[in-house]
Design a protein around this motif. Structure first.
Motif, PDB file in Angstrom:
ATOM      1  N   GLU A  22       0.739  -1.329   0.120  1.00 20.47           N
ATOM      2  CA  GLU A  22       0.099   0.202   0.070  1.00 20.47           C
ATOM      3  C   GLU A  22       0.899   1.326   0.064  1.00 20.47           C
ATOM      4  N   GLY A  23       0.627   2.245  -0.992  1.00 17.50           N
ATOM      5  CA  GLY A  23       1.257   3.609  -0.880  1.00 17.50           C
ATOM      6  C   GLY A  23       2.496   3.435  -1.747  1.00 17.50           C
ATOM      7  N   ASP A  24       2.940   2.505  -2.329  1.00 14.30           N
ATOM      8  CA  ASP A  24       3.983   2.386  -3.405  1.00 14.30           C
ATOM      9  C   ASP A  24       4.004   3.526  -4.416  1.00 14.30           C
ATOM     10  N   LYS A  25       5.092   3.946  -4.557  1.00 16.78           N
ATOM     11  CA  LYS A  25       4.949   4.834  -5.928  1.00 16.78           C
ATOM     12  C   LYS A  25       6.291   4.158  -6.659  1.00 16.78           C
ATOM     13  N   GLU A  52      -4.122  -2.838  -3.258  1.00 16.69           N
ATOM     14  CA  GLU A  52      -3.212  -1.836  -2.856  1.00 16.69           C
ATOM     15  C   GLU A  52      -3.264  -0.442  -3.632  1.00 16.69           C
ATOM     16  N   LYS A  53      -3.455   0.690  -3.037  1.00 22.29           N
ATOM     17  CA  LYS A  53      -3.435   1.884  -3.643  1.00 22.29           C
ATOM     18  C   LYS A  53      -1.972   2.356  -3.928  1.00 22.29           C
ATOM     19  N   ILE A  54      -1.571   2.368  -5.410  1.00 25.98           N
ATOM     20  CA  ILE A  54      -0.191   2.363  -5.614  1.00 25.98           C
ATOM     21  C   ILE A  54      -0.265   3.591  -7.020  1.00 25.98           C
ATOM     22  N   GLN A  55       0.798   4.353  -7.098  1.00 25.43           N
ATOM     23  CA  GLN A  55       1.334   5.291  -8.032  1.00 25.43           C
ATOM     24  C   GLN A  55       2.280   4.568  -9.107  1.00 25.43           C
ATOM     25  N   LEU A  56       2.102   4.897 -10.357  1.00 24.18           N
ATOM     26  CA  LEU A  56       3.092   4.416 -11.541  1.00 24.18           C
ATOM     27  C   LEU A  56       3.530   5.515 -12.286  1.00 24.18           C
ATOM     28  N   VAL A  57       4.850   5.499 -12.578  1.00 24.43           N
ATOM     29  CA  VAL A  57       5.388   6.335 -13.542  1.00 24.43           C
ATOM     30  C   VAL A  57       6.433   5.593 -14.536  1.00 24.43           C
ATOM     31  N   ALA A  58       6.537   5.926 -15.691  1.00 19.43           N
ATOM     32  CA  ALA A  58       7.549   5.312 -16.546  1.00 19.43           C
ATOM     33  C   ALA A  58       8.443   5.838 -16.873  1.00 19.43           C
ATOM     34  N   CYS A 125       9.734   8.113  -5.976  1.00 21.80           N
ATOM     35  CA  CYS A 125       9.517   6.815  -6.043  1.00 21.80           C
ATOM     36  C   CYS A 125      10.397   5.994  -5.019  1.00 21.80           C
ATOM     37  N   ASN A 126       9.518   4.744  -4.394  1.00 24.46           N
ATOM     38  CA  ASN A 126      10.131   4.055  -3.520  1.00 24.46           C
ATOM     39  C   ASN A 126      10.701   2.742  -4.188  1.00 24.46           C
ATOM     40  N   LYS A 127      10.024   2.412  -5.237  1.00 24.21           N
ATOM     41  CA  LYS A 127      10.463   1.181  -6.026  1.00 24.21           C
ATOM     42  C   LYS A 127      10.646   1.346  -7.437  1.00 24.21           C
ATOM     43  N   ILE A 128      11.513   0.492  -8.065  1.00 28.22           N
ATOM     44  CA  ILE A 128      11.703   0.544  -9.377  1.00 28.22           C
ATOM     45  C   ILE A 128      11.368  -0.917  -9.831  1.00 28.22           C
ATOM     46  N   ALA A 129      10.251  -1.017 -10.955  1.00 26.75           N
ATOM     47  CA  ALA A 129      10.243  -2.448 -11.556  1.00 26.75           C
ATOM     48  C   ALA A 129      10.734  -2.471 -12.966  1.00 26.75           C
ATOM     49  N   TYR A 130      11.676  -3.635 -12.980  1.00 23.80           N
ATOM     50  CA  TYR A 130      12.428  -4.014 -14.046  1.00 23.80           C
ATOM     51  C   TYR A 130      11.503  -5.268 -14.933  1.00 23.80           C
ATOM     52  N   ALA A 131      11.708  -5.216 -16.067  1.00 23.72           N
ATOM     53  CA  ALA A 131      10.833  -6.262 -16.933  1.00 23.72           C
ATOM     54  C   ALA A 131      11.917  -7.710 -17.064  1.00 23.72           C
ATOM     55  N   HIS A 132      12.553  -7.958 -16.270  1.00 28.52           N
ATOM     56  CA  HIS A 132      13.340  -9.272 -16.454  1.00 28.52           C
ATOM     57  C   HIS A 132      12.088 -10.601 -16.133  1.00 28.52           C
ATOM     58  N   HIS A 133      12.330 -11.308 -17.480  1.00 26.44           N
ATOM     59  CA  HIS A 133      11.169 -12.315 -17.485  1.00 26.44           C
ATOM     60  C   HIS A 133      11.828 -13.642 -16.903  1.00 26.44           C
ATOM     61  N   LYS A 134      11.097 -14.766 -17.199  1.00 24.69           N
ATOM     62  CA  LYS A 134      11.619 -16.195 -16.617  1.00 24.69           C
ATOM     63  C   LYS A 134      12.816 -16.461 -17.320  1.00 24.69           C
ATOM     64  N   ILE A 168      11.899  -4.458  -7.844  1.00 20.00           N
ATOM     65  CA  ILE A 168      10.829  -5.600  -8.142  1.00 20.00           C
ATOM     66  C   ILE A 168      11.021  -5.871  -9.574  1.00 20.00           C
ATOM     67  N   ARG A 169      10.741  -7.311  -9.483  1.00 19.02           N
ATOM     68  CA  ARG A 169      10.868  -7.953 -11.091  1.00 19.02           C
ATOM     69  C   ARG A 169       9.346  -8.758 -11.373  1.00 19.02           C
ATOM     70  N   PRO A 170       8.168  -8.131 -11.434  1.00 14.38           N
ATOM     71  CA  PRO A 170       6.958  -8.903 -11.756  1.00 14.38           C
ATOM     72  C   PRO A 170       6.677  -9.816 -12.651  1.00 14.38           C
ATOM     73  N   LEU A 171       7.752  -9.883 -13.764  1.00 15.81           N
ATOM     74  CA  LEU A 171       7.746 -10.747 -14.635  1.00 15.81           C
ATOM     75  C   LEU A 171       8.432 -12.079 -14.673  1.00 15.81           C
ATOM     76  N   ILE A 172       8.695 -12.560 -13.344  1.00 21.66           N
ATOM     77  CA  ILE A 172       9.665 -13.549 -13.160  1.00 21.66           C
ATOM     78  C   ILE A 172       8.910 -14.880 -13.535  1.00 21.66           C
ATOM     79  N   TYR A 173       7.904 -14.897 -13.459  1.00 20.53           N
ATOM     80  CA  TYR A 173       6.914 -16.331 -14.068  1.00 20.53           C
ATOM     81  C   TYR A 173       6.755 -16.336 -15.470  1.00 20.53           C
TER      82      TYR A 173
END
Length: 236
Positions: A22-25, A52-58, A125-134, A168-173
């Motif tokens: 909750e609250g992640d940007k 969870e309420k989150i904010q996103l920027v690219a 931002c408190n997090k960065i999402a990378y697009a690394h896949h399986k 974080i790497r949300p595409l791991i699967y």
């Protein structure tokens, strides 16, 4: 792969590894390639219905190699209602002296990540999402073994104390072939990588090696990925 399947894969990773709170940007690192654009689609959609309420920027880091048109990414971000930023850098100029010495991928990645982290922090931002896949997780394991004499891969999530930010790497699967299928289904335009070493790297060598091994053992990637998860060989 359908959009719903993309959401399902990503949601499973978020739940299994507690990637989002909750609250992640979250700053989404967008190279303009198929993987990062699939990540954009996924997080933009999930944002609307996860509890969870989150904010996103690219954010895209322009390395300065030239011939790098991000207009297609900008239009997609507008469509998905995500704020978009392009960071102009002179990283290419710094790297040019290294070209004659062979691949400079490691140094390039370090500077690119540094520029992205600094800008993400400026945006709050408190997090960065990378697009690394399986496949990336498996290939990184082999790269570390072959070229560093170590046995690890990057983790699904990691907090970096020095920069006070979590990756974080949300595409791991998600297998790369499914992302290719998703791109074909959605018909979105990816951005050509202007790097002179694109397609001629150690990672490309490992990717081709896995392709050959899979001919004799069709389940080899799945077995390697399970070994990563069960052995927890990723570097925390």
């Amino acid at each position: 792969m359908t959009l719903q399947k993309l959401y399902s894969y990503t949601r499973q990773a978020i739940n299994d590894f507690q990637l989002i709170q909750e609250g992640d940007k979250i700053a989404i690192g967008v190279s303009g390639g198929k993987d990062s654009l699939a990540l954009l689609y996924s997080l933009a959609g999930l944002q609307k219905f996860i509890p969870e309420k989150i904010q996103l920027v690219a954010i895209t880091v322009d390395l300065g190699f030239g011939d790098f048109d991000t207009e297609a990414v900008k239009k997609l971000c507008e469509k998905l209602e995500i704020q978009y930023h392009v960071i102009k850098t002179q990283i290419a100029d710094i790297l040019k002296a290294k070209i004659k010495e062979g691949s400079f991928c490691s140094l390039c990645a370090k500077m690119r990540k540094g520029a992205l982290t600094d800008f993400a922090k400026k945006l709050g931002c408190n997090k960065i999402a990378y697009a690394h896949h399986k496949d990336d997780f498996i290939e990184t394991m082999l790269l570390s073994l072959f070229y560093e004499g170590q046995f690890f891969t990057f983790p699904p999530t990691k907090y970096y104390k020095e920069s006070d930010i979590t990756v974080i790497r949300p595409l791991i699967y998600i297998p790369e072939k499914d992302i290719i299928g998703f791109q074909n289904k959605m018909a979105f335009q990816s951005v050509k990588n202007p790097c002179p070493h694109d397609g001629n790297t150690r990672r490309e060598y490992v990717k081709n090696l896995l392709h050959q091994l899979k001919k004799d053992n069709p389940k080899i990637k799945e077995k390697m990925f399970n070994a990563i998860l069960k052995g927890k060989i990723y570097e925390w």
